[in-house]
Write a protein that holds these residues in place. Structure first.
Motif: not given
Length: 474
Positions: A393-396, A466-472
């Protein structure tokens, strides 16, 4: 066996004479030396040597050949299968011993072992490319480190590497076997000749490496802590290609950096050397690092197959100035400022949702410092899927990054000249500039300079979702 039987010194990613443990051990063995370099191109296709690296290798070998000749030695050059060539040369020359350095590259390690297994005499494998042997730096439980800071502290606790070895002043040479002509290897570009920027920027070879190191450590070290993040200046060492090809060793730089008072700059520089060491350690213990995410849940990331967007990124035509400047710098001189590497990588992975392996492969082909361990370790770090990785979630934000680290716009103006007349207030986000400012600067978005290929806010939200989906789902 007679001490007149030659010893082969197999040069690999250690193309220097100073601080070369394998060369030094071969000289101490008292045998006539047979220096050898083999261009073995049987690596997996994805990791075949890129064009920029081939250009560098040609000039580095030219330098090494000259250095050996000045001391009475002769560099034998052969191209093909390492095992077959080594067997042939050992048989022809009666070589009794083989001395070589090591590598964390998994393919190179397999080749090294195969050569050692087939060699009839003594084989001595020495550390020539890292500060410490990868198996020396272990956790208290005996495992490999997965977090940088404890790894770096463990290295520091070892007290630093031993002082570097001097270069030999004279080499007792064996009668050399047949050698190929370096010019026949076609390592240099033909038409079109794209290497002009490389020639203007770099001096490959041990002498060029030492000159760059001395200049940096003498003049830039004190201001390194602040200057290293500003891409328009000359605040970084630019030693990475020299380190990759082994024209200077990390050990030499470690001890050079400790001369005199270096202050905060020296501390940060040493930490950078240890980050390089950390990446080599990761590849040593995780041979699939270039291909597979260390955090396995990232294998389920819903990446996008967007070839036009990938091409726009590669060509520096994304419409985001700091990204485009970095990608054009890469194409022009085979190198990119480290801060900008993080920005362009974050943009590709997170704003465009294109797999990190695509960026890794492009860097591999275009960087003069294309090092398998550092390249794969750093791309995984930005992607959030590697060891000690930046959180996904660190997105430049490339606009904010540009405004902060290229406030005057000198870097963008150098590599994106179509925006050179645009006021600094609008330079990093020209799509937000007033129409009269664009007109005054001769900028026509969509014509002289592209519109952004992605809405930055929307791209960020898509990546986070997308990141939240793969974590869940994990």
């Amino acid at each position: 066996m007679s001490t007149n039987a030659p010893a082969i010194v197999w040069f690999r990613n250690d193309l220097r004479l100073a601080d070369h443990a394998a060369l030094n051990a071969a000289i101490e063995a008292g045998r006539p030396l047979l220096p050898l370099f083999i261009l073995d191109e049987a690596a997996p296709d994805r990791w075949a040597m890129g064009g920029a690296s081939r250009w560098w290798l040609h000039h580095s070998l030219t330098s090494l050949r000259q250095s050996l000749a000045e001391r009475g030695g002769h560099l034998t050059l052969r191209r093909g299968d390492s095992v077959a060539i080594m067997t042939e040369i050992a048989g022809q020359t009666g070589a009794a011993e083989l001395f070589t350095g090591g590598s964390a590259d998994p393919w190179a390690r397999r080749v090294e072992q195969a050569v050692a297994d087939g060699f009839g005499g003594k084989v001595a494998r020495m550390r020539t490319s890292t500060l410490f042997h990868p198996d020396l730096v272990r956790t208290k439980g005996g495992g490999a480190y997965g977090v940088y800071t404890p790894f770096a502290n463990a290295c520091l606790a070892l007290g630093g590497p031993k002082p570097p070895l001097p270069a030999p002043t004279e080499i007792r040479a064996a009668k050399p076997p047949r050698s190929e002509r370096l010019e026949d290897w076609d390592l240099l570009p033909r038409k079109p000749d794209w290497a002009g920027g490389l020639r203007d920027t770099w001096t490959p070879g041990e002498t060029g490496a030492m000159e760059r190191a001395e200049a940096f450590l003498e003049h830039a070290m004190r201001g390194y802590a602040a200057a290293r993040d500003r891409p328009a200046g000359d605040g970084t060492s630019m030693l990475s290609p020299h380190l990759h090809f082994g024209e200077i060793s990390a050990v030499q730089l470690w001890h050079m950096a400790h001369r005199g008072s270096g202050g905060k700059g020296r501390e940060i520089f040493i930490r950078e050397l240890l980050w390089r060491e950390f990446c080599a350690n990761l590849l040593w213990h995780h041979p699939d690092l270039p291909e597979a995410p260390l955090k396995r849940e990232f294998a389920n990331m819903p990446w996008r197959d967007d070839k036009p967007a990938l091409a726009a990124w590669q060509q520096g035509r994304t419409g985001v100035p700091i990204v485009d400047a970095g990608m054009r710098q890469l194409w022009r001189i085979g190198w990119m400022h480290n801060r900008v590497r993080m920005i362009v990588a974050s943009f590709l992975i997170k704003h465009l949702m294109i797999p990190w392996q695509e960026g890794e492969a492009w860097f591999w082909d275009t960087l003069v410092d294309a090092d398998l361990a550092s390249n794969s370790g750093n791309w995984q770090w930005v992607a959030g899927c590697g060891a000690d990785a930046a959180p996904y979630f660190r997105i430049f934000n490339p606009v904010l990054q540009g405004c902060k680290f290229d406030a005057d716009g000198d870097y963008v103006r150098q590599f994106v000249p179509e925006l050179a007349r645009l006021d600094s207030r609008h330079l990093h986000a020209p799509w937000q500039a007033p129409a009269d400012a664009l007109e005054a600067a001769g900028v026509r978005l969509g014509e002289t300079y592209p519109n952004p290929i992605v809405d930055l806010a929307a791209g960020r939200e898509r990546a986070l979702s997308a990141y939240a989906d793969i974590r869940s789902s994990g």
